[in-house]
Motif scaffolding. Structure first.
Motif, PDB file in Angstrom:
ATOM      1  N   MET A 217     -40.879  44.967 -32.365  1.00  0.00           N
ATOM      2  CA  MET A 217     -41.412  44.277 -31.222  1.00  0.00           C
ATOM      3  C   MET A 217     -43.068  43.658 -31.689  1.00  0.00           C
ATOM      4  SD  MET A 217     -39.265  44.126 -28.718  1.00  0.00           S
ATOM      5  CE  MET A 217     -39.753  44.105 -27.198  1.00  0.00           C
ATOM      6  N   ALA A 218     -43.630  44.404 -32.167  1.00  0.00           N
ATOM      7  CA  ALA A 218     -45.020  43.806 -32.554  1.00  0.00           C
ATOM      8  C   ALA A 218     -44.789  42.645 -33.369  1.00  0.00           C
ATOM      9  CB  ALA A 218     -45.902  45.007 -33.228  1.00  0.00           C
ATOM     10  N   ARG A 219     -44.052  42.677 -34.449  1.00  0.00           N
ATOM     11  CA  ARG A 219     -43.815  41.459 -35.391  1.00  0.00           C
ATOM     12  C   ARG A 219     -43.256  40.340 -34.278  1.00  0.00           C
ATOM     13  NH1 ARG A 219     -40.192  43.358 -40.188  1.00  0.00           N
ATOM     14  NH2 ARG A 219     -40.700  41.348 -40.872  1.00  0.00           N
ATOM     15  N   LEU A 220     -42.313  40.355 -33.532  1.00  0.00           N
ATOM     16  CA  LEU A 220     -41.635  39.347 -32.547  1.00  0.00           C
ATOM     17  C   LEU A 220     -43.063  38.794 -32.136  1.00  0.00           C
ATOM     18  CD1 LEU A 220     -38.519  40.811 -31.113  1.00  0.00           C
ATOM     19  CD2 LEU A 220     -38.458  38.979 -32.590  1.00  0.00           C
ATOM     20  N   VAL A 221     -43.924  39.432 -31.501  1.00  0.00           N
ATOM     21  CA  VAL A 221     -44.909  38.780 -30.783  1.00  0.00           C
ATOM     22  C   VAL A 221     -45.806  38.182 -31.428  1.00  0.00           C
ATOM     23  CG1 VAL A 221     -44.433  40.350 -28.765  1.00  0.00           C
ATOM     24  CG2 VAL A 221     -46.292  40.651 -30.265  1.00  0.00           C
ATOM     25  N   GLU A 222     -45.888  38.299 -32.804  1.00  0.00           N
ATOM     26  CA  GLU A 222     -46.766  37.499 -33.743  1.00  0.00           C
ATOM     27  C   GLU A 222     -46.945  36.103 -33.609  1.00  0.00           C
ATOM     28  OE1 GLU A 222     -45.841  38.937 -37.458  1.00  0.00           O
ATOM     29  OE2 GLU A 222     -46.865  40.886 -37.339  1.00  0.00           O
ATOM     30  N   ARG A 226     -38.733  30.415 -28.508  1.00  0.00           N
ATOM     31  CA  ARG A 226     -37.640  30.682 -27.576  1.00  0.00           C
ATOM     32  C   ARG A 226     -36.803  31.733 -27.802  1.00  0.00           C
ATOM     33  NH1 ARG A 226     -33.510  26.231 -24.945  1.00  0.00           N
ATOM     34  NH2 ARG A 226     -32.986  25.966 -27.189  1.00  0.00           N
ATOM     35  N   ARG A 227     -36.528  31.583 -29.250  1.00  0.00           N
ATOM     36  CA  ARG A 227     -35.345  32.864 -29.736  1.00  0.00           C
ATOM     37  C   ARG A 227     -36.132  33.958 -29.698  1.00  0.00           C
ATOM     38  NH1 ARG A 227     -34.360  31.735 -35.976  1.00  0.00           N
ATOM     39  NH2 ARG A 227     -36.657  31.669 -36.843  1.00  0.00           N
ATOM     40  N   ARG A 228     -37.598  34.178 -30.060  1.00  0.00           N
ATOM     41  CA  ARG A 228     -38.362  35.345 -30.204  1.00  0.00           C
ATOM     42  C   ARG A 228     -38.370  36.033 -28.631  1.00  0.00           C
ATOM     43  NH1 ARG A 228     -42.084  36.476 -34.500  1.00  0.00           N
ATOM     44  NH2 ARG A 228     -41.230  35.277 -36.525  1.00  0.00           N
ATOM     45  N   ARG A 229     -38.842  35.066 -27.943  1.00  0.00           N
ATOM     46  CA  ARG A 229     -38.798  35.435 -26.305  1.00  0.00           C
ATOM     47  C   ARG A 229     -37.575  36.095 -26.104  1.00  0.00           C
ATOM     48  NH1 ARG A 229     -41.781  30.619 -25.793  1.00  0.00           N
ATOM     49  NH2 ARG A 229     -39.958  29.603 -24.862  1.00  0.00           N
ATOM     50  N   PRO A 309     -36.558  36.029 -44.751  1.00  0.00           N
ATOM     51  CA  PRO A 309     -37.700  35.719 -44.325  1.00  0.00           C
ATOM     52  C   PRO A 309     -38.313  34.254 -44.292  1.00  0.00           C
ATOM     53  CG  PRO A 309     -37.738  37.575 -45.809  1.00  0.00           C
ATOM     54  CD  PRO A 309     -36.644  37.106 -45.942  1.00  0.00           C
ATOM     55  N   SER A 310     -37.576  33.478 -44.751  1.00  0.00           N
ATOM     56  CA  SER A 310     -38.182  32.019 -44.534  1.00  0.00           C
ATOM     57  C   SER A 310     -37.904  31.563 -43.236  1.00  0.00           C
ATOM     58  CB  SER A 310     -37.218  31.228 -45.594  1.00  0.00           C
ATOM     59  OG  SER A 310     -36.086  31.229 -45.541  1.00  0.00           O
ATOM     60  N   SER A 311     -36.771  32.124 -42.720  1.00  0.00           N
ATOM     61  CA  SER A 311     -36.256  31.743 -41.243  1.00  0.00           C
ATOM     62  C   SER A 311     -35.967  32.948 -40.367  1.00  0.00           C
ATOM     63  CB  SER A 311     -35.147  30.869 -41.316  1.00  0.00           C
ATOM     64  OG  SER A 311     -33.891  31.477 -41.962  1.00  0.00           O
ATOM     65  N   GLY A 312     -36.092  34.119 -40.875  1.00  0.00           N
ATOM     66  CA  GLY A 312     -35.993  35.386 -39.905  1.00  0.00           C
ATOM     67  C   GLY A 312     -36.539  36.633 -40.530  1.00  0.00           C
TER      68      GLY A 312
END
Length: 379
Positions: A217-222, A226-229, A309-312
């Motif tokens: 979750m910490a990595r998601l908020v970096e 829209r897709r991360r939210r 990692p380039s896109s995910g």
């Protein structure tokens, strides 16, 4: 005088030789040999015309009524349905054009706007070539695209097959193609492909261990997107992908902190109320109310998790697996009753004692559970 829809499903298989009226110009023709086919009769410039709508073996009573209705509409607008069909068959309209038209004509009846996008994406990725004239889509073309994914992505392949079948049925009713549907399963593709239930299922990706979810979750908020939210919201609410991507603003009461998902959008067909944690509400609050909050295609969040990692994040987990992470966390680290956890996951309550949790303090118990989950995630 009797109206339309005179025939029954039983009658169409038992009536003897002759023309049998269903109403509205639709007739079942039974020949001396027992062959059965559908005929549409209409008047054109003072002359009676007949147009074949297909044999009973390929066209059901309901489908014949749909085709007759389409032809009646053309007659009402001064068109000759026979000429229209012939002209359409020579226009070379493509499978892609038919798929687009089918999706647009049905979009209003689907559960959410994202469903049409899911149809379009799956047919682009796995359907016949969009540039192929729809009249030329045959069994070889269907097998060529389905055969690539049938052994490894059987569920996706089954869904795509059904979608191809519907597009081709639509094209036939519109007069863009003739003959049997090459994507039909029963009595056709079931002779060429193994049953989906018999195909060896690939090993499913494991759920992320609940101990790792806070760091994820910490990595998601970096970064914000829209897709991360959407993925953060999905994890916070322990919801299914389609429940999130199909969400509408009318389902949310942010003042009460509740998300009410209607029965038609739930896997179990029952309304599901989700108590929203403060963190989940904080994701929704700043979003534009003019568009659905998380209108994404069905695999967008999955690709975010699994793509390189380039896109995910390049992780071997599914979005659905976060529901298991939530359940494991609740079972191993909290004292919340199992029934409350199961209700949070929208699982059925199977006995009267457990069903009591549906009433009274259930929402508040579940609200406490979701707030504890959000606190654990440090979201």
């Amino acid at each position: 005088m009797r109206g339309e829809k005179r025939l029954t499903a039983r009658q169409v298989t038992t009536l003897g030789e002759g023309y049998h009226a269903d109403g509205g110009g639709l007739y079942l023709q039974v020949t001396a040999t027992g062959a059965r086919s559908w005929i549409f009769r209409f008047q054109r410039q003072g002359k009676r015309r007949e147009m074949g709508l297909g044999p009973l073996s390929a066209v059901s009573l309901a489908q014949a009524r749909d085709r007759a209705a389409e032809a009646r509409t053309q007659v009402a607008f001064g068109q000759d349905p026979i000429a229209q069909r012939r002209a359409a068959q020579t226009t070379g309209i493509t499978f892609g054009e038919c798929a687009d038209a089918y999706i647009e004509s049905h979009r209003g009846g689907w559960k959410n706007g994202a469903q049409g996008d899911q149809w379009a994406q799956s047919l682009r990725d796995h359907g016949p070539a969009r540039s192929l004239p729809v009249a030329e889509v045959d069994t070889d073309a269907v097998i060529a695209c389905l055969g690539k994914i049938w052994p490894t992505k059987t569920e996706t392949a089954s869904r795509v097959r059904a979608r191809i079948e519907r597009v081709l049925d639509w094209a036939k009713v519109r007069g863009y193609r003739t003959g049997d549907n090459p994507a039909r399963w029963r009595g056709h593709l079931d002779k060429l492909l193994p049953k989906p239930t018999k195909v060896r299922k690939p090993k499913h990706h494991a759920a992320m261990p609940y101990r790792d979810v806070p760091d994820f979750m910490a990595r998601l908020v970096e970064r914000d997107s829209r897709r991360r939210r959407a993925l953060r919201f999905t994890i916070l609410t322990a919801a299914r992908t389609e429940e999130v991507t199909g969400a509408q603003w009318s389902e949310f009461d942010l003042d009460a902190g509740l998300w009410t998902i209607p029965p038609e959008r739930m896997k179990g067909g029952r309304e599901h109320v989700v108590p929203l944690s403060a963190k989940a509400i904080a994701i929704l609050d700043p979003l534009d109310r003019r568009t659905p909050p998380f209108a994404l295609s069905e695999n967008t969040m999955l690709y975010l998790v699994q793509k390189p990692p380039s896109s995910g994040f390049g992780l071997p987990y599914t979005v659905h697996g976060f529901r298991s992470s939530f359940r494991d966390w609740a079972a191993e680290t909290t004292d919340f009753p199992g029934e409350v956890v199961e209700m949070a996951l929208a699982h059925a309550i199977r006995n009267k004692a457990e069903a009591a949790y549906r009433r009274g303090t259930l929402i508040e118990k579940r609200r406490q559970l979701m707030e504890a989950w959000a606190a654990y995630l440090r979201a």
